[in-house]
Design an enzyme around this catalytic site. Sequence first.
Site, PDB file in Angstrom:
ATOM      1  N   GLY A  48       4.600  22.621   7.974  1.00  0.00           N
ATOM      2  CA  GLY A  48       3.012  22.710   7.209  1.00  0.00           C
ATOM      3  C   GLY A  48       2.806  21.267   6.672  1.00  0.00           C
ATOM      4  O   GLY A  48       1.201  21.262   7.025  1.00  0.00           O
ATOM      5  N   GLN A  49       3.970  20.569   6.964  1.00  0.00           N
ATOM      6  CA  GLN A  49       3.022  18.705   6.134  1.00  0.00           C
ATOM      7  C   GLN A  49       2.638  18.646   7.406  1.00  0.00           C
ATOM      8  O   GLN A  49       1.526  17.531   7.035  1.00  0.00           O
ATOM      9  CB  GLN A  49       4.408  17.814   5.711  1.00  0.00           C
ATOM     10  CG  GLN A  49       4.962  17.651   7.101  1.00  0.00           C
ATOM     11  CD  GLN A  49       5.873  18.309   7.414  1.00  0.00           C
ATOM     12  OE1 GLN A  49       5.863  19.349   7.673  1.00  0.00           O
ATOM     13  NE2 GLN A  49       7.307  18.400   7.898  1.00  0.00           N
ATOM     14  N   GLY A  50       2.764  18.721   8.965  1.00  0.00           N
ATOM     15  CA  GLY A  50       2.093  18.149   9.769  1.00  0.00           C
ATOM     16  C   GLY A  50       2.689  17.548  10.806  1.00  0.00           C
ATOM     17  O   GLY A  50       1.865  16.523  11.246  1.00  0.00           O
ATOM     18  N   THR A  92       7.782  11.122  10.342  1.00  0.00           N
ATOM     19  CA  THR A  92       6.875  10.284  11.225  1.00  0.00           C
ATOM     20  C   THR A  92       7.160   9.003  11.379  1.00  0.00           C
ATOM     21  O   THR A  92       6.591   8.511  12.741  1.00  0.00           O
ATOM     22  CB  THR A  92       5.568  10.554   9.863  1.00  0.00           C
ATOM     23  OG1 THR A  92       4.734  11.400  10.156  1.00  0.00           O
ATOM     24  CG2 THR A  92       4.780   9.300  10.182  1.00  0.00           C
ATOM     25  N   LYS A 285       4.680   5.249   7.507  1.00  0.00           N
ATOM     26  CA  LYS A 285       5.574   5.751   6.335  1.00  0.00           C
ATOM     27  C   LYS A 285       5.565   7.228   5.955  1.00  0.00           C
ATOM     28  O   LYS A 285       4.252   7.261   5.916  1.00  0.00           O
ATOM     29  CB  LYS A 285       6.069   4.124   5.132  1.00  0.00           C
ATOM     30  CG  LYS A 285       5.549   3.679   4.237  1.00  0.00           C
ATOM     31  CD  LYS A 285       5.738   2.987   3.343  1.00  0.00           C
ATOM     32  CE  LYS A 285       6.249   2.092   4.589  1.00  0.00           C
ATOM     33  NZ  LYS A 285       6.378   0.411   2.978  1.00  0.00           N
ATOM     34  N   GLY A 286       6.521   7.567   5.902  1.00  0.00           N
ATOM     35  CA  GLY A 286       7.035   8.850   5.089  1.00  0.00           C
ATOM     36  C   GLY A 286       5.702   8.939   3.522  1.00  0.00           C
ATOM     37  O   GLY A 286       6.308   8.373   2.589  1.00  0.00           O
ATOM     38  N   GLU A 289       7.264  12.583  -0.008  1.00  0.00           N
ATOM     39  CA  GLU A 289       8.665  12.266  -1.713  1.00  0.00           C
ATOM     40  C   GLU A 289       7.575  11.313  -2.908  1.00  0.00           C
ATOM     41  O   GLU A 289       7.377  12.153  -3.667  1.00  0.00           O
ATOM     42  CB  GLU A 289      10.162  12.455  -1.015  1.00  0.00           C
ATOM     43  CG  GLU A 289      10.181  13.766  -0.850  1.00  0.00           C
ATOM     44  CD  GLU A 289      12.000  13.188   0.056  1.00  0.00           C
ATOM     45  OE1 GLU A 289      11.691  12.136   1.006  1.00  0.00           O
ATOM     46  OE2 GLU A 289      12.855  13.601  -0.783  1.00  0.00           O
TER      47      GLU A 289
END
Lengths: 336, 436, 155
Positions: A48-50, A92, A285-286, A289
């Site tokens: 769901g984060q995409g 990503t 970048k991610g 978190e």
Amino acid sequence: MTKKRGLGVGSMFYGIGYGFNRADIGSAYIEMADDGTTTVYSGACDMGQGIMTVVAQVAAEVVGAHIDTIRVVAADTTSTPDAGPTSGSRATFVQGIAVHEAASDLHDQLMQTAAGMFECEKDELEAHNGDVYLKGANAPIASLAEVAARVHLLGGRCASWGWHDNSTADVDPETSQGDAYASYGWATQLAEVEVDTETGHVKVLKIVSATDAGKAINPVAVEGQIQGGAAMGVGYALYEQHILDQGVPRTDSMAFYLVPTSMDVPEIQCEIVEVFDPKGPFGAKGIAEPATVPTTPAILNAIYDAIGIRITDTPATPERVFQAIQEARARGEFED
Amino acid sequence: MAQPEQVTSAAQSGPYDWIGSSVPKVDALDKALGITQYVGDMQMPGMLHARIRWSGVPHAVIRGIDTSDAEKVPGVRAVLTAGDIPGVNRYGLAVQDQRVLADDKVRSAADPVALVAAETEQAAEEAINKIKLDLEPLRPVLSIEDALDPTAPAIHEGGNLFARTTVRKGDLDQGVRDSDVIVETTYRTHLMDHMAMETESSLAYMDPTGVLTIITSTQYPYRDRRQIAPALNLSMNKVRVVQAPIGGGFGRKDDITSEIHAGLLALKTHRPVRLIYTRQDSLIANTKRHPMLMKFRTGARSDGRLTFVDADIYGDTGAYLSLGAFVIKKAGIHACGPYDVPNIRVDTHTLYTNNLSSGAMRGFGVLQAAMAHESQMDQLAHRLGISPIDIRLINTLKPGLATGTGQVMDEGCGIEATVLRIKEYMESHDLRFARS
Amino acid sequence: MEHYSLKINGNVYETDAEPFESLLDVLREKLRLTGSKKGCDEGECGSCTVLLDGKPVLSCILLVSDVREKEVLTIEGLPQGGEPHPIQVEMTERGGIQCGYCTPGIIMSAYALLQENPRPSEDEIRFAIAGNICRCTGYSKIVEALQAAAGTPIR
């Protein structure tokens, strides 16, 4: 006055991906059909984060297609290659490059064929939103669909795959010195709280999150993750607690284990910072978190700012905060 | 290692057609319309419903499991215990310390001891409640302090200290000597649940070509397959794991949840089997966020520069490791925060207890570490009369400086930019700290 | 088993069910209207929200035998003429949806709100969806989407 306000900040860094010599790969297949529609077989799970949307955006950008012509197939051991888990804020950062690689190669195949169709060099061509252009020209010379049909007619390859390894060496076993992660995420949050000194209840009034996304591939999705991460941080700091009695869970119902509702989560202001990361796809970048980590310390520091008491045990429930206030009162150290 | 030439080609600069564009998520409209099919929304002809019987006690020897009454419940098609597992009754992400179904011992209240598949969910529920467990209680290990007690019973072979990691940099004694102020505090964090709105769920069936197919709410089908196939004594190319739309993960669905159980029941019954955790199942079973005990001592000079970090981090990983040792190692690697710290001693300890297991959860140990190092930063700031913003700006990593584990930062180091953005926000909105 | 004729989304559905079955289970398992989700099955999370005679209710704690002669509206009934309802459009376009599991319940609560109060304040929106737990979004983008659907200013 029984309600006191305070501000607190929390900063953090977060190693993106798995780090210290754990397998950390991304991979994807890509193919374009005769009609110019593209399928990406991406092994990265979307919770769901995409990541499916990011994959579609990267593929559309690099192939030169319109995003509505991209279909992303979800992770499946029979149809998609192994892209590692979606965790560690890595999807990503790692899968984005694998898809970029696959899409680049497909783009090259298409431009090679188009160059033959129009008797030019492939480097003189570019593709945008499903059309092929001579570089710098305003009018397209062909659609990608026409080029793809030609590739298939000629029996050419109209497919590719990409693979990316983000693994790092392990750190030293005695000192942990070493390059633990390929890259790090960065974030700082500000929390404003109001503490009711009669009840110990802490209300979060506002959170401002400055999060380094490297490059926000989809800004609304980035903001959504920041806001959701901060909300989970609010829950961790103040409400949520699994209570075990002799190892047996007593909070085995949503009636007893309390997660934040729309009334508990404040306005979360997103300040997306973009410090280009040379190792990420398009500098990205991610952030999943990094969105969650700073909230709890920011709230605890804000509680201190409000009442001059440092809460060292989580969660900062009304009972715990009230008890700390009473102890400070007993010591004569609390300004009511 | 990353290959630089690939990275360079991907890390191009704009302008872009699609990068940086907030296109709606590709799967969002179907979710808004309610037509997305999560595992729990799927049915197959002949499908059975499964339930799990959990142990309910934290530590015990299994003397017997009586399934006879459960088998008599109308509609029940299978009641399985550890002896029914065709392959290796062990799995786990980092080490194989978990049982598909409890065999010798119960190590947590969330150990699965038996499975039921039935024609209806009601029959499956009735059956699991009719399974009789004969358990001989053992002394449980219920806290970090218990786990460190040398007289405590070992939960697994090898004892309750699963792993210790150490971070060492510079000279701690020198750091203490260089300090004008030292703060020392013990922090304690709690057990947190992921609470994804969709519970753990799998639908397993044998496809027409003889491949056991498991449609599941997972974060990593390939690693699931790696764990499912040996337990079911199938070759990996005869197991297909398909990621269904996921109703939230947050780290919990990194682990095996319902996959092996659903697959086992489908193999045994020759029927499709759907296993959906109830919310209670979900809250009881599977991995959570590690409770940690963190003893921190941090020093700074009068100008606000950090001189040392000296810390012990103890993580309660519960009865099974999952990714616990990695979570707690990561907490240690991040214990000094995004700061330039010259002298460091950090020890981490990964401990087994008979509590519910913890594993990956959004933040992965760094959340706990940040709770401690950021509280320390503010304590130092208040002692030194420096604002919380300024003490961070004085110490943040910058390109050319190294992390606590010696990693030299490149231009992608954005921490200073994030602190400055918050500083600007506070100034432009006239927000001031009450106490500094 | 008893026989039920249920009025759902303007249609009549005929089904057999035990009287103690929840409306949610009948919708999902018998009628295959799976848009309404089961997040807790104990009336705590709101994922199963449907409208009963225009009022939002938790279908997981409502017995099928209690909805005879009443009008049920589920997420499947919101689109008109094949077009998504504006709430569905705004939720999609403004990032109000991540995992999507709470989404049908949120949309039904919001629809009920806008039927009664077409121009709600932010506080009224937050109150209306307070019984719908979302674990992904932190609610901000949901509130924005609902403000957009109502045509009220977005903060």
